[in-house]
Design an enzyme around this catalytic site. Structure first.
Site, PDB file in Angstrom:
ATOM      1  N   CYS A  68      57.623  16.022   8.649  1.00 29.96           N
ATOM      2  CA  CYS A  68      57.369  15.500   7.305  1.00 29.96           C
ATOM      3  C   CYS A  68      56.153  14.576   7.318  1.00 29.96           C
ATOM      4  O   CYS A  68      55.780  14.048   8.369  1.00 29.96           O
ATOM      5  CB  CYS A  68      58.564  14.697   6.791  1.00 29.96           C
ATOM      6  N   ASN A 121      51.883  23.465   0.833  1.00 29.16           N
ATOM      7  CA  ASN A 121      50.876  24.064   1.714  1.00 29.16           C
ATOM      8  C   ASN A 121      49.512  23.738   1.140  1.00 29.16           C
ATOM      9  O   ASN A 121      49.358  23.659  -0.094  1.00 29.16           O
ATOM     10  CB  ASN A 121      51.009  25.589   1.775  1.00 29.16           C
ATOM     11  N   HIS A 165      55.406  24.452   3.310  1.00 33.81           N
ATOM     12  CA  HIS A 165      56.099  24.259   4.583  1.00 33.81           C
ATOM     13  C   HIS A 165      55.965  22.854   5.170  1.00 33.81           C
ATOM     14  O   HIS A 165      56.440  22.604   6.275  1.00 33.81           O
ATOM     15  CB  HIS A 165      55.601  25.282   5.602  1.00 33.81           C
ATOM     16  N   GLU A 203      62.177  14.028  13.576  1.00 32.72           N
ATOM     17  CA  GLU A 203      63.340  13.571  14.310  1.00 32.72           C
ATOM     18  C   GLU A 203      63.473  14.274  15.665  1.00 32.72           C
ATOM     19  O   GLU A 203      63.215  15.478  15.774  1.00 32.72           O
ATOM     20  CB  GLU A 203      64.628  13.831  13.512  1.00 32.72           C
TER      21      GLU A 203
END
Length: 246
Positions: A68, A121, A165, A203
């Site tokens: 992200c 995108n 994405h 993460e």
């Protein structure tokens, strides 16, 4: 906010913070663990403007979570980036079923709301998912954030399309005065380092038990790869000191 880095005004010496800021200025990756009382997760973190396909591959293979980009709240507002929950609520006016799925108070066990905005995108990408195309989208998010905060007139839709994405995260308006998530921790660090406040977070997951990677294993990984490991509370304390600078 002044242009000082944390070095200029810390009343105590936190070597971890200083090393992390140096790493970010050099375009390197660091690790941030938010806290045991929040997600209890460690993220790989790097400036969006420093990302190449190699860093996307690194995060995809070694971290495994969602890649992200956390965007500064002032830039997010100027770029008119909505919170995803607000978009779904607006759409629910014509579809009651959507109202049923949008997050409600109490849904999140660690916070009052999520930071998710659009998934995008860049318009120069083809499918948007290969590492080099995601890297392009991420760098361009850094670029448009910098232009926006520099006072240049930009239109987000001229460069980006959705769905896409790369997930955008909109930092809370008050940053760490309001919320202590990975989104705000990373953007606050960017401000302290003096880099463009668009930060990539991903993460770290455990390949063997289906859970988030434990803090201990994340630290071991950091030592093996020469990464600075920061606790969220370290960032909060340094940010308070930095904000108090004249």
């Amino acid at each position: 906010m002044n242009g000082n880095t944390v070095y200029d005004c810390l009343t105590y010496r936190n070597e971890n913070i200083n090393l992390a800021l140096e790493a970010l200025l050099a375009g390197k990756m660091i690790q941030i663990f938010d806290s045991d009382s929040r997600e209890g997760e460690t993220d790989l973190v790097i400036s969006a403007k420093a990302v190449t396909y190699k860093e996307v591959k690194w995060m995809r293979k070694d971290a495994g979570g969602l890649i992200c980009v956390a965007v500064d709240p002032v830039a997010a507002k100027q770029l008119k980036l909505p919170f995803m929950a607000d978009l779904v609520l607006e759409a629910s006016k014509s579809s009651y079923d959507l109202e049923e799925v949008v997050e409600r108070e109490g849904d999140l066990k660690y916070d009052s709301h999520s930071s998710f905005s659009l998934w995008v995108n860049h318009r120069e990408t083809r499918t948007g998912i290969p590492d080099d195309e995601r890297a392009l989208t991420i760098r361009k998010i850094g670029d448009i954030t910098e232009k926006c905060l520099s006072g240049n007139g930009v239109r987000f839709g001229d460069e980006f399309r959705t769905p896409g994405h790369v997930a955008l995260l909109r930092a809370a308006e008050g940053l760490l005065d309001e919320r202590n998530g990975q989104t705000e921790l990373s953007v606050a660090l960017a401000h302290m380092a003096g880099v463009t406040p668009a930060m990539v977070v991903c993460e770290m997951l455990d390949d063997y038990n289906g859970k988030a990677l434990s803090k201990e294993k994340a630290k071991e990984y950091g030592k093996e790869h020469d990464l600075v490991f920061l606790e969220g509370q370290e960032i909060v304390e340094a940010y308070i000191t930095w904000k108090s600078c004249d």
